[in-house]
Design an enzyme around this catalytic site. Structure first.
Site, PDB file in Angstrom:
ATOM      1  N   LYS A  53       0.843  -1.201   0.000  1.00 13.22           N
ATOM      2  CA  LYS A  53       0.000   0.000   0.000  1.00 13.22           C
ATOM      3  C   LYS A  53       0.878   1.252   0.000  1.00 13.22           C
ATOM      4  CE  LYS A  53      -3.794  -2.464   2.215  1.00 13.22           C
ATOM      5  NZ  LYS A  53      -4.555  -2.822   3.414  1.00 13.22           N
ATOM      6  N   GLN A  97      -4.556  -1.536   9.710  1.00 15.61           N
ATOM      7  CA  GLN A  97      -4.529  -2.859   9.093  1.00 15.61           C
ATOM      8  C   GLN A  97      -5.124  -3.899  10.033  1.00 15.61           C
ATOM      9  OE1 GLN A  97      -3.690  -3.402   5.930  1.00 15.61           O
ATOM     10  NE2 GLN A  97      -3.876  -5.615   6.002  1.00 15.61           N
ATOM     11  N   ASP A 120     -11.208   2.869   4.431  1.00 27.19           N
ATOM     12  CA  ASP A 120     -11.616   1.468   4.348  1.00 27.19           C
ATOM     13  C   ASP A 120     -13.136   1.333   4.245  1.00 27.19           C
ATOM     14  OD1 ASP A 120      -9.666  -0.575   4.381  1.00 27.19           O
ATOM     15  OD2 ASP A 120      -9.157  -0.133   6.477  1.00 27.19           O
TER      16      ASP A 120
HETATM   17  N1  GUN Z   1      -6.933  -6.760   6.149  1.00 29.84           N
HETATM   18  C1  GUN Z   1      -7.258  -7.469   5.038  1.00 29.84           C
HETATM   19  N2  GUN Z   1      -7.897  -6.680   4.150  1.00 29.84           N
HETATM   20  C2  GUN Z   1      -7.970  -5.443   4.706  1.00 29.84           C
HETATM   21  C3  GUN Z   1      -8.521  -4.198   4.264  1.00 29.84           C
HETATM   22  O1  GUN Z   1      -9.099  -4.050   3.164  1.00 29.84           O
HETATM   23  N3  GUN Z   1      -8.382  -3.159   5.132  1.00 29.84           N
HETATM   24  C4  GUN Z   1      -7.786  -3.289   6.346  1.00 29.84           C
HETATM   25  N4  GUN Z   1      -7.718  -2.229   7.131  1.00 29.84           N
HETATM   26  N5  GUN Z   1      -7.274  -4.433   6.787  1.00 29.84           N
HETATM   27  C5  GUN Z   1      -7.361  -5.502   5.965  1.00 29.84           C
END
Ligand code: GUN
Length: 291
Positions: A53, A97, A120
């Site tokens: 990311k 995350q 998110d």
């Molecule tokens: N863990 C797995 N997929 C995601 C996501 O799309 N966002 C976040 N914050 N954590 C994740």
């Protein structure tokens, strides 16, 4: 017949190309979209995702910072950091995350993020807007899957979409998006999960199957009708002594078995994964755009 292998990397590139003018215009206004990513602990998969990311944000000219906290961080400290990010005007998007270490409450943390910075789309306010069909941040993996389908010529409109998995990150929000009376949705949706007695009896009726169960071989060729479209959301590490890292990534679907039966299928890696990141960048730019 061999399936069309949907290339998530190429479709993500299309999205980045479309975003570049928007990012330029924001910069001319003195705004550099900034994404703050918070990672707690040492989960190896999470570290890889967060790294990807950050790298992509840098590549496309966004500003981003990863705050890496130790595994034993107490919830109060994490909430304090989120509060600082909420109050920092130079931060447009905040992503914590998941999963978090077990001693930290995920709902408490998600609720602490300012809904306007919740790239998110997990905050209850944004979830509520999603359910009501209001404009909001669409969760990244579900909106990535929707874009993948539309841009590769498999619109979900009026199709039967079967979703395997009801997680708050993928299955549940994707099902809500697909059943809405909107262009590029308007599907008939069935959700299967660990409480479903005979998943195959549902998935065999599907025009489009989304498998997001977190388990290899959840979907096999005998479980789909000929000509179905399969979107594989799984990323599972399986031991492989022949691989450089000692493991390889596989999805939730039996890719090789499904190739001969389906019209189209996404690979793992290179299918849904790059789209999740692309939609996170879209949401970050949206968060930075003055209304
Ligand atoms: N863990 C797995 N997929 C995601 C996501 O799309 N966002 C976040 N914050 N954590 C994740």
């Amino acid at each position: 017949m061999s399936a069309h292998i949907i290339n998530g990397k190429e479709i993500a590139k299309e999205i980045y190309a479309e975003m570049s003018d928007k990012i330029k215009t924001l910069k001319e206004q003195g705004i550099v979209p900034h994404l703050s990513v918070v990672l707690v602990g040492e989960d190896p998969a999470s570290k890889v995702y967060v790294g990807m990311k950050q790298k992509k944000a840098d590549q496309i000219g966004l500003s981003s910072k990863t705050i890496h906290l130790p595994e034993n961080t107490v919830e109060e400290n994490l909430l304090g950091i989120i509060d600082e990010l909420n109050n920092d005007d130079s931060v447009h998007g905040i992503l914590v995350q998941l999963p978090l270490p077990k001693h930290i409450s995920e709902p408490n943390v998600i609720k602490a993020i300012c809904p306007d910075k919740d790239v998110d789309g997990f905050h209850p306010v944004n979830r509520g807007k999603l359910v009501s069909g209001e404009e909001t941040f669409l969760p990244c993996t579900p909106s990535g899957i929707q874009q993948l389908l539309i841009r590769s010529g498999y619109s979900p409109e009026r199709k039967h979409v079967v979703v395997i998995g009801r997680s708050g990150i993928v299955g549940m929000p994707f099902a809500i998006m697909m059943m809405q009376k909107k262009k590029e949705a308007n599907a008939t949706v069935t959700i299967c999960h660990t409480g479903t007695r005979d998943i195959a009896s549902f998935s065999r009726q599907a025009d489009i199957v989304i498998v997001a169960a977190g388990r290899p071989n959840t979907l096999t060729a005998d479980m789909v009708k000929a000509g179905a479209v399969v979107i594989d959301v799984g990323t599972n590490r399986v031991d492989d002594p022949a691989a450089k890292r000692g493991y390889r990534l596989v999805g939730d679907a039996d890719f090789d078995g499904l190739l001969e039966k389906t019209a189209a299928i996404t690979p793992v890696p290179g299918g849904v994964g790059p789209m999740t990141i692309a939609m996170l960048m879209v949401n970050t730019v949206k968060a930075a755009t003055p209304i």
